[in-house]
Design an enzyme around this catalytic site. Structure first.
Site, PDB file in Angstrom:
ATOM      1  N   HIS A  53      -4.211 -12.395 -21.329  1.00 23.99           N
ATOM      2  CA  HIS A  53      -3.788 -11.276 -22.168  1.00 23.99           C
ATOM      3  C   HIS A  53      -2.310 -10.996 -21.968  1.00 23.99           C
ATOM      4  O   HIS A  53      -1.689 -11.488 -21.016  1.00 23.99           O
ATOM      5  CB  HIS A  53      -4.620 -10.015 -21.889  1.00 23.99           C
ATOM      6  CG  HIS A  53      -4.858  -9.709 -20.441  1.00 23.99           C
ATOM      7  ND1 HIS A  53      -3.849  -9.535 -19.521  1.00 23.99           N
ATOM      8  CD2 HIS A  53      -6.021  -9.542 -19.742  1.00 23.99           C
ATOM      9  CE1 HIS A  53      -4.377  -9.268 -18.343  1.00 23.99           C
ATOM     10  NE2 HIS A  53      -5.702  -9.278 -18.433  1.00 23.99           N
TER      11      HIS A  53
HETATM   12  P1  TYD Z   1      -9.696  -7.543 -17.336  1.00 29.06           P
HETATM   13  O1  TYD Z   1      -8.406  -6.991 -17.839  1.00 29.06           O
HETATM   14  O2  TYD Z   1     -10.474  -8.409 -18.275  1.00 29.06           O
HETATM   15  O3  TYD Z   1      -9.467  -8.339 -15.973  1.00 29.06           O
HETATM   16  P2  TYD Z   1      -8.536  -9.610 -15.687  1.00 29.06           P
HETATM   17  O4  TYD Z   1      -7.212  -9.376 -16.330  1.00 29.06           O
HETATM   18  O5  TYD Z   1      -8.450  -9.661 -14.212  1.00 29.06           O
HETATM   19  O6  TYD Z   1      -9.186 -10.829 -16.193  1.00 29.06           O
HETATM   20  O7  TYD Z   1     -10.581  -6.307 -16.845  1.00 29.06           O
HETATM   21  C1  TYD Z   1     -11.952  -6.412 -16.519  1.00 29.06           C
HETATM   22  C2  TYD Z   1     -12.656  -5.109 -16.862  1.00 29.06           C
HETATM   23  O8  TYD Z   1     -12.144  -4.032 -16.090  1.00 29.06           O
HETATM   24  C3  TYD Z   1     -12.489  -4.728 -18.322  1.00 29.06           C
HETATM   25  O9  TYD Z   1     -13.722  -4.200 -18.772  1.00 29.06           O
HETATM   26  C4  TYD Z   1     -11.476  -3.606 -18.302  1.00 29.06           C
HETATM   27  C5  TYD Z   1     -11.670  -2.997 -16.930  1.00 29.06           C
HETATM   28  N1  TYD Z   1     -10.432  -2.433 -16.356  1.00 29.06           N
HETATM   29  C6  TYD Z   1     -10.282  -1.061 -16.225  1.00 29.06           C
HETATM   30  O10 TYD Z   1     -11.162  -0.278 -16.601  1.00 29.06           O
HETATM   31  N2  TYD Z   1      -9.133  -0.576 -15.677  1.00 29.06           N
HETATM   32  C7  TYD Z   1      -8.133  -1.391 -15.254  1.00 29.06           C
HETATM   33  O11 TYD Z   1      -7.083  -0.894 -14.735  1.00 29.06           O
HETATM   34  C8  TYD Z   1      -8.288  -2.817 -15.403  1.00 29.06           C
HETATM   35  C9  TYD Z   1      -7.211  -3.762 -14.969  1.00 29.06           C
HETATM   36  C10 TYD Z   1      -9.465  -3.295 -15.959  1.00 29.06           C
END
Ligand code: TYD
Length: 143
Positions: A53
């Site tokens: 992302h």
């Molecule tokens: P995600 O951004 O997909 O993780 P990564 O970048 O490590 O692959 O986040 C995983 C889940 O956690 C998603 O449902 C969103 C949630 N989340 C939060 O609620 N708050 C946060 O600060 C972060 C980073 C993720």
């Protein structure tokens, strides 16, 4: 501190005979922004790719406080770089609008993420084609 692109940061290690200590102070001291949020990622197998992302608003510093991982970054101009994170005193600064992917996690990897903004799902771009489209549109506006 003002960085144009993703950048490795070396923090001072203040260890002594009792062990190591690394300090990351915000607001431009060690971290180029005011830290509003921290989260950490662990328990990801080596074959897993996380991230995938870009963020419209948030800047990050990412540190492997234990273990190792790799992070691939792609900027708006299509420049790609891979950083290896394998030391608790080394981080990578990621500005806004950088596509990022974290992968190749060691079993003991703990990836600490410092963020400049509170969580807001709406500022995440999770589709690579959308990222390219937004980048191209912004570039046309600034031409
Ligand atoms: P995600 O951004 O997909 O993780 P990564 O970048 O490590 O692959 O986040 C995983 C889940 O956690 C998603 O449902 C969103 C949630 N989340 C939060 O609620 N708050 C946060 O600060 C972060 C980073 C993720």
């Amino acid at each position: 501190m003002q960085y144009q692109g993703p950048q490795m940061l070396e923090f001072q290690e203040m260890g002594d005979e009792r062990g190591h200590l690394v300090v990351c102070e915000g607001e431009g001291r060690d971290i180029p922004f005011d830290i509003k949020r921290i989260f950490y990622i662990y328990g990801s197998d080596r074959g897993i790719v996380r991230g995938q992302h870009a963020n419209k608003e948030t800047e990050f510093v990412i540190i492997n406080v234990a273990g190792s991982s790799k992070i691939k970054v792609l900027d708006r101009k299509g420049n790609e770089a891979v950083f290896i994170l394998n030391r608790p005193r080394t981080g990578i600064y990621i500005p806004r609008m950088i596509w990022k992917e974290m992968y190749d996690f060691s079993e003991d990897s703990v990836l600490l993420c410092l963020a400049s903004e509170h969580y807001n799902a709406d500022e995440y771009i999770r589709n690579y084609e959308d990222f390219l489209k937004i980048v191209r549109e912004n570039d046309e506006e600034t031409d």
